[in-house]
Design a protein around this motif. Structure first.
Motif, PDB file in Angstrom:
ATOM      1  N   ASP A 237      26.597   7.845  89.391  1.00  0.00           N
ATOM      2  CA  ASP A 237      27.428   6.650  89.456  1.00  0.00           C
ATOM      3  C   ASP A 237      28.557   6.652  88.433  1.00  0.00           C
ATOM      4  O   ASP A 237      29.379   5.743  88.414  1.00  0.00           O
ATOM      5  N   HIS A 238      28.578   7.663  87.572  1.00  0.00           N
ATOM      6  CA  HIS A 238      29.578   7.692  86.513  1.00  0.00           C
ATOM      7  C   HIS A 238      30.751   8.585  86.913  1.00  0.00           C
ATOM      8  O   HIS A 238      30.581   9.577  87.626  1.00  0.00           O
ATOM      9  N   GLU A 239      31.926   8.247  86.428  1.00  0.00           N
ATOM     10  CA  GLU A 239      33.110   9.047  86.707  1.00  0.00           C
ATOM     11  C   GLU A 239      33.226  10.211  85.726  1.00  0.00           C
ATOM     12  O   GLU A 239      33.106  10.023  84.514  1.00  0.00           O
ATOM     13  N   GLU A 240      33.431  11.390  86.254  1.00  0.00           N
ATOM     14  CA  GLU A 240      33.776  12.537  85.429  1.00  0.00           C
ATOM     15  C   GLU A 240      35.284  12.548  85.218  1.00  0.00           C
ATOM     16  O   GLU A 240      36.042  12.046  86.049  1.00  0.00           O
ATOM     17  N   VAL A 241      35.714  13.130  84.121  1.00  0.00           N
ATOM     18  CA  VAL A 241      37.121  13.112  83.759  1.00  0.00           C
ATOM     19  C   VAL A 241      37.612  14.545  83.615  1.00  0.00           C
ATOM     20  O   VAL A 241      36.972  15.367  82.954  1.00  0.00           O
ATOM     21  N   VAL A 242      38.762  14.830  84.237  1.00  0.00           N
ATOM     22  CA  VAL A 242      39.353  16.163  84.155  1.00  0.00           C
ATOM     23  C   VAL A 242      40.791  16.036  83.666  1.00  0.00           C
ATOM     24  O   VAL A 242      41.591  15.278  84.233  1.00  0.00           O
ATOM     25  N   ARG A 243      41.094  16.757  82.601  1.00  0.00           N
ATOM     26  CA  ARG A 243      42.467  16.852  82.098  1.00  0.00           C
ATOM     27  C   ARG A 243      42.789  18.324  81.879  1.00  0.00           C
ATOM     28  O   ARG A 243      41.904  19.109  81.548  1.00  0.00           O
ATOM     29  N   TYR A 244      44.041  18.665  82.032  1.00  0.00           N
ATOM     30  CA  TYR A 244      44.487  20.025  81.733  1.00  0.00           C
ATOM     31  C   TYR A 244      45.622  19.958  80.723  1.00  0.00           C
ATOM     32  O   TYR A 244      46.554  19.160  80.877  1.00  0.00           O
ATOM     33  N   GLN A 245      45.537  20.781  79.717  1.00  0.00           N
ATOM     34  CA  GLN A 245      46.591  20.841  78.714  1.00  0.00           C
ATOM     35  C   GLN A 245      47.688  21.804  79.173  1.00  0.00           C
ATOM     36  O   GLN A 245      47.446  22.753  79.911  1.00  0.00           O
ATOM     37  N   SER A 246      48.881  21.539  78.733  1.00  0.00           N
ATOM     38  CA  SER A 246      50.003  22.469  78.909  1.00  0.00           C
ATOM     39  C   SER A 246      50.268  22.801  80.374  1.00  0.00           C
ATOM     40  O   SER A 246      50.474  23.957  80.737  1.00  0.00           O
ATOM     41  N   ASP A 247      50.237  21.796  81.210  1.00  0.00           N
ATOM     42  CA  ASP A 247      50.549  22.006  82.627  1.00  0.00           C
ATOM     43  C   ASP A 247      52.025  21.738  82.869  1.00  0.00           C
ATOM     44  O   ASP A 247      52.596  20.797  82.314  1.00  0.00           O
ATOM     45  N   ASP A 248      52.665  22.557  83.676  1.00  0.00           N
ATOM     46  CA  ASP A 248      54.077  22.370  83.998  1.00  0.00           C
ATOM     47  C   ASP A 248      54.292  22.664  85.480  1.00  0.00           C
ATOM     48  O   ASP A 248      54.546  23.805  85.870  1.00  0.00           O
ATOM     49  N   PRO A 249      54.164  21.650  86.330  1.00  0.00           N
ATOM     50  CA  PRO A 249      54.314  21.881  87.764  1.00  0.00           C
ATOM     51  C   PRO A 249      55.716  22.318  88.149  1.00  0.00           C
ATOM     52  O   PRO A 249      55.900  23.017  89.149  1.00  0.00           O
ATOM     53  N   PHE A 250      56.714  21.928  87.358  1.00  0.00           N
ATOM     54  CA  PHE A 250      58.084  22.373  87.625  1.00  0.00           C
ATOM     55  C   PHE A 250      58.183  23.894  87.491  1.00  0.00           C
ATOM     56  O   PHE A 250      58.805  24.567  88.310  1.00  0.00           O
ATOM     57  N   PHE A 251      57.556  24.424  86.434  1.00  0.00           N
ATOM     58  CA  PHE A 251      57.587  25.869  86.255  1.00  0.00           C
ATOM     59  C   PHE A 251      56.828  26.572  87.373  1.00  0.00           C
ATOM     60  O   PHE A 251      57.251  27.623  87.872  1.00  0.00           O
ATOM     61  N   SER A 252      55.719  26.001  87.789  1.00  0.00           N
ATOM     62  CA  SER A 252      54.915  26.623  88.840  1.00  0.00           C
ATOM     63  C   SER A 252      55.704  26.748  90.135  1.00  0.00           C
ATOM     64  O   SER A 252      55.671  27.790  90.797  1.00  0.00           O
ATOM     65  N   GLU A 253      56.417  25.678  90.529  1.00  0.00           N
ATOM     66  CA  GLU A 253      57.154  25.759  91.794  1.00  0.00           C
ATOM     67  C   GLU A 253      58.319  26.747  91.690  1.00  0.00           C
ATOM     68  O   GLU A 253      58.623  27.456  92.660  1.00  0.00           O
ATOM     69  N   VAL A 254      58.968  26.815  90.517  1.00  0.00           N
ATOM     70  CA  VAL A 254      60.043  27.787  90.318  1.00  0.00           C
ATOM     71  C   VAL A 254      59.475  29.204  90.342  1.00  0.00           C
ATOM     72  O   VAL A 254      59.982  30.101  91.032  1.00  0.00           O
TER      73      VAL A 254
END
Length: 475
Positions: free
Chosen positions: A407-424
């Motif tokens: 019943d509890h929410e798990e939390v996911v975070r990622y450091q140093s993500d850059d979706p702009f760089f990924s698409e380029v």
């Protein structure tokens, strides 16, 4: 985005092909649009015709992207400063269309395609042309680049006022490998001469890769589908800038759904804008920006489709709170809104629901309501036994999710993500290593489907206003 959390393009171009402009202070809006008479026809954009429905009957880009998910690891390093240094090699020639902020950055947000190109390609990058009708604007951004460590990429860049000028006067010894298009959508995505950049581009450079900012157009939806068909037939590698698809948390959500063989039951998007510092008069004018659903909520409509699949456009229902209604009065509008024709003033709230072709349901609430700088943006995905909640994707993306038996929410975070760089990076890999070498998560035809959904929401909300007879005479 950032600060104000969302991309809004700004500026007043003159004309394109004949004049490609890009005074884009925030990515995502229509800087200068066709005349009001042009927009009269836009407001009657209809659901896809037989032409556009052909895209709905074949394998969808979402299905293609889904098949490539294994290649897009949410744990992969995407931050530029974590990448290996670019390897030496042959020059990679780029033509940048538009000298505005989406391509060259500003203090309003993280967009800056040239910055990502520099870090992806290193000394191999050669910007052989910069197309913009404002030579002064173009020379100013080039001057900044030439005074920095990327001098080698820009020292020989030639400014051209139009795409036609580039085609006529370019150096044939420096063929372009890619075009980075950040010009206003009012001058592309159309069949009309002067607004058909894509057509001219693929005819002149059939082997070049193309990056195109969103929204793909401001014109009729069917014309945008026709451009999608033209690009598909031409065979150029094309990517559209729906960068939120490249977020690690978004790919983690995809991974959870696929690993558990889940079917999405519902999507629920909420986009609450902080408006008091949006002091661009054109943003408040639908004849200039097409309104906040087409211009601003496009990213959330796109993410909704990314998870929910194809939308039955005939099922779309929408209501809006308008400026002339008692609850629609805003106390801190930072522009002289009274100078805008009443029928062209933007709605304060838009609420829409729809059915996906899978049977799932979708909803969107967009609001022009908060003060200050920070927006409130969330997307819920509901599946059997699972709840996935994406929060603040523009600034500090976080995923909260529940799984069966907990019943509890798990939390996911990622450091140093850059979706702009990924698409380029992914587009360049496709150009150099071949199609399919890295996932391109937003094709042009897929982006047009998002464009069609945003127009359908706007049209249906305005139909309700007219049905109730509450709007201005010309609404």
């Amino acid at each position: 985005m950032m600060r104000a959390s969302l991309p809004l393009r700004r500026g007043m171009p003159t004309s394109v092909l004949g004049s490609v402009s890009a005074n884009l202070a925030r990515p995502s809006s229509v800087l200068a649009a066709p005349s009001a008479s042009k927009f009269t026809s836009l407001q009657s954009n209809k659901a896809p015709s037989n032409l556009s429905k052909r895209f709905y009957s074949s394998k969808t880009p979402n299905e293609i992207a889904s098949e490539a998910q294994a290649d897009f690891d949410p744990h992969a390093i995407t931050a530029m400063d974590k990448q290996s240094p670019p390897e030496p090699g042959a020059d990679f020639n780029v033509v940048i269309v538009g000298a505005g902020n989406i391509n060259f950055g500003s203090d309003e947000g993280p967009w800056n395609h040239s910055f990502r190109l520099e870090h992806k390609l290193g000394p191999r990058l050669k910007v052989v042309g910069l197309i913009d009708p404002s030579a002064d604007r173009a020379e100013k951004v080039l001057d900044v680049k030439r005074k920095s460590f990327v001098l080698s990429a820009y020292k020989d860049t030639i400014v051209y006022p139009t795409f036609a000028d580039y085609v006529r006067n370019r150096d044939p010894a420096k063929p372009p490998h890619a075009f980075w298009v950040g010009s206003p959508p009012a001058f592309r995505g159309r069949e009309e001469s002067g607004r058909d950049l894509e057509k001219a581009l693929v005819e002149a450079f059939p082997n070049a890769g193309i990056f195109i900012e969103k929204p793909v157009s401001t014109g009729p939806v069917d014309e945008a589908f026709a451009i999608a068909e033209r690009l598909k037939s031409a065979g150029n590698i094309v990517s559209v800038g729906y960068m939120l698809r490249y977020l690690k948390v978004v790919q983690k959500m995809k991974q959870i759904l696929e690993e558990n063989n889940l079917k999405v039951m519902a999507t629920n998007a909420r986009y609450i804008m902080a408006y008091e510092h949006t002091a661009k008069l054109d943003w408040w004018d639908k004849s200039q920006t097409c309104g906040p659903i087409v211009e601003q909520a496009t990213h959330f409509c796109d993410l909704s489709r990314y998870f929910g699949g194809e939308v039955d456009l005939d099922s779309v229902l929408a209501h809006s709170l308008e400026h002339f209604e008692p609850a629609g009065h805003l106390r801190r509008v930072p522009v002289p809104e009274e100078t805008i024709a009443p029928e062209q003033r933007i709605p304060r709230i838009t609420c829409a629901t729809w059915k996906y072709t899978s049977g799932a349901v979708g909803s969107l609430t967009h609001a022009v309501a908060l003060h200050g700088y920070n927006y409130s943006t969330e997307l819920d995905i509901i599946a059997d036994g699972h709840s996935l909640r994406l929060v603040d994707p523009y600034n500090a993306p976080v995923l909260y999710f529940r799984r069966p038996g907990d019943d509890h929410e798990e939390v996911v975070r990622y450091q140093s993500d850059d979706p702009f760089f990924s698409e380029v990076s992914n587009l360049i890999d496709n150009i150099e290593l071949g199609p399919g070498s890295a996932p391109i998560l937003s094709s042009y035809e897929d982006a047009v489907k998002t464009y069609a959904l945003t127009w359908q929401i706007r049209n249906r909300s305005e139909e309700q206003v007219r049905k109730l007879g509450k709007g201005p005479a010309n609404f």
